[in-house]
Write an enzyme that holds these catalytic residues in place. Structure first.
Site, PDB file in Angstrom:
ATOM      1  N   ASP A 139       0.838  -1.203   0.000  1.00 59.01           N
ATOM      2  CA  ASP A 139       0.000   0.000   0.000  1.00 59.01           C
ATOM      3  C   ASP A 139       0.868   1.246   0.000  1.00 59.01           C
ATOM      4  O   ASP A 139       1.945   1.265   0.597  1.00 59.01           O
ATOM      5  CB  ASP A 139      -0.907   0.002   1.231  1.00 59.01           C
ATOM      6  CG  ASP A 139      -1.771   1.256   1.306  1.00 59.01           C
ATOM      7  OD1 ASP A 139      -2.616   1.435   0.406  1.00 59.01           O
ATOM      8  OD2 ASP A 139      -1.591   2.050   2.240  1.00 59.01           O
TER       9      ASP A 139
ATOM     10  N   TYR B  29       2.435  10.311   1.220  1.00 66.18           N
ATOM     11  CA  TYR B  29       3.533   9.831   2.047  1.00 66.18           C
ATOM     12  C   TYR B  29       4.868  10.361   1.520  1.00 66.18           C
ATOM     13  O   TYR B  29       5.411   9.871   0.532  1.00 66.18           O
ATOM     14  CB  TYR B  29       3.565   8.303   2.091  1.00 66.18           C
ATOM     15  CG  TYR B  29       2.278   7.668   2.579  1.00 66.18           C
ATOM     16  CD1 TYR B  29       1.376   8.376   3.376  1.00 66.18           C
ATOM     17  CD2 TYR B  29       1.962   6.360   2.244  1.00 66.18           C
ATOM     18  CE1 TYR B  29       0.192   7.793   3.816  1.00 66.18           C
ATOM     19  CE2 TYR B  29       0.783   5.769   2.688  1.00 66.18           C
ATOM     20  CZ  TYR B  29      -0.091   6.499   3.473  1.00 66.18           C
ATOM     21  OH  TYR B  29      -1.259   5.912   3.908  1.00 66.18           O
TER      22      TYR B  29
ATOM     23  N   LYS C  18      -3.409   5.939  -3.361  1.00 67.70           N
ATOM     24  CA  LYS C  18      -4.524   6.787  -2.970  1.00 67.70           C
ATOM     25  C   LYS C  18      -4.624   8.032  -3.847  1.00 67.70           C
ATOM     26  O   LYS C  18      -3.661   8.401  -4.527  1.00 67.70           O
ATOM     27  CB  LYS C  18      -4.377   7.168  -1.488  1.00 67.70           C
ATOM     28  CG  LYS C  18      -4.226   5.927  -0.607  1.00 67.70           C
ATOM     29  CD  LYS C  18      -4.071   6.264   0.850  1.00 67.70           C
ATOM     30  CE  LYS C  18      -3.881   4.997   1.660  1.00 67.70           C
ATOM     31  NZ  LYS C  18      -2.543   4.413   1.506  1.00 67.70           N
TER      32      LYS C  18
END
Length: 317
Positions: free
Chosen positions: A26, A31, A57
């Site tokens: 993931d 990030y 995401k």
């Protein structure tokens, strides 16, 4: 998240996960402002693409323009990604931004496809009183874009990647579009699970969906770290951890085993993401999964009120 991780250590961590047999990875543009995706793309380069599943995401664009990292407004997460790249992060849940975000992620991850896409952080912890307006923007934009991509076979699945249960509850109540699952971080752990049990876990199962449990160690607090929910743990949380640990020590089991076994015991849980940041942590997590946890440990936790009465226990009790 909390420290400056050297490139070699990051690569070694993913390599250790791969060697251990882990095949679900993931990520998110958020990030490290793209750094995590770049590093993962490098680490997985050359691996047979059909042999692993990757999720990322949408909701934030990473620009070429740089910014002052210390001036970023990251809601409750504060400056947890201050060791990432200085590229400017722009929140955007629109239809077009969703498509652009995915194209950018494909480049950073050095892959031709992304299997699962989570709409990131459409919740109170980032947007406060404005979260419903942000959710509505995502409903009209990101949700519809991802629904189309799934229908076209470009992606396999989509859902929300959040730290709060309310957005999941809201999306489940919509007639359309229909998600495929959710990544819920920090809300189904030994330290915090009652609200998720009451509000979403049963609903998710009733719709034939599943949840990826993120943050089973509650930002590290459960396993002796100083943080809970990305901030210093409160005395109440530290006391709860100490009580669980006393019981775990009495049974000779690790806190990692307690945390992982609990989060995976719910039938709605499809996977768990411990979030290892060092190669040796992968080995610890694997060992924890294989620990035998006596049923008495769970019964004792429940009897002293440290586990919700409605929570499924690993023993089936």
């Amino acid at each position: 998240m909390f420290r400056d991780i050297p490139e070699a250590e990051a690569q070694a961590t993913v390599a250790a996960a791969w060697s251990d047999g882990i095949r679900y990875f993931d990520n998110a543009p958020f990030y490290g402002a793209g750094l995590a995706e770049i590093r993962m793309g490098e680490a997985l380069a050359g691996k047979p693409r059909d042999t692993y599943v990757i999720s990322t995401k949408v909701g934030r664009l990473i620009l070429d323009e740089v910014e002052d990292i210390g001036a970023r407004d990251l809601g409750e997460k504060g400056d947890v990604f201050k060791y990432g790249l200085p590229n400017k992060i722009v929140n955007d849940y629109s239809y077009d931004a969703t498509l652009r975000s995915l194209n950018d992620s494909l480049k950073r991850l050095r892959t031709d496809r992304i299997d699962i896409v989570w709409v990131h952080d459409v919740a109170q912890d980032f947007y406060g009183d404005e979260w419903l307006a942000v959710f509505e923007t995502a409903r009209k934009g990101a949700f519809r874009a991802l629904h189309r991509l799934r229908e076209e076979g470009v992606i396999k699945a989509w859902g929300l990647g959040v730290n709060r249960v309310e957005p999941i509850e809201l999306l489940l109540d919509l007639d359309e579009p229909r998600p495929d699952g959710f990544l819920l971080a920090g809300r189904y752990t030994l330290l915090d699970h009652s609200r998720a049990l009451q509000r979403v876990m049963t609903k998710v199962m009733e719709r034939g969906l599943h949840i990826v449990v993120g943050g089973p160690y509650s930002s590290g607090a459960l396993v002796g770290g100083p943080n809970f929910e990305y901030s210093p743990a409160t005395p109440v949380i530290l006391d709860k951890v100490a009580r669980i640990k006393t019981l775990a020590d009495g049974y000779g089991i690790s806190m990692k085993a307690a945390g992982l076994h609990f989060s995976l015991a719910h039938p709605a849980a499809a996977a768990v993401i411990p979030g290892a940041s060092k190669p040796e942590r992968i080995a610890e997590d694997r060992a924890a999964l294989h620990e035998v946890v006596p049923s008495g440990f769970w019964r004792d936790l429940r009897s002293i009120g440290l586990v919700d009465a409605e929570a499924p226990l690993p023993t089936g009790d």
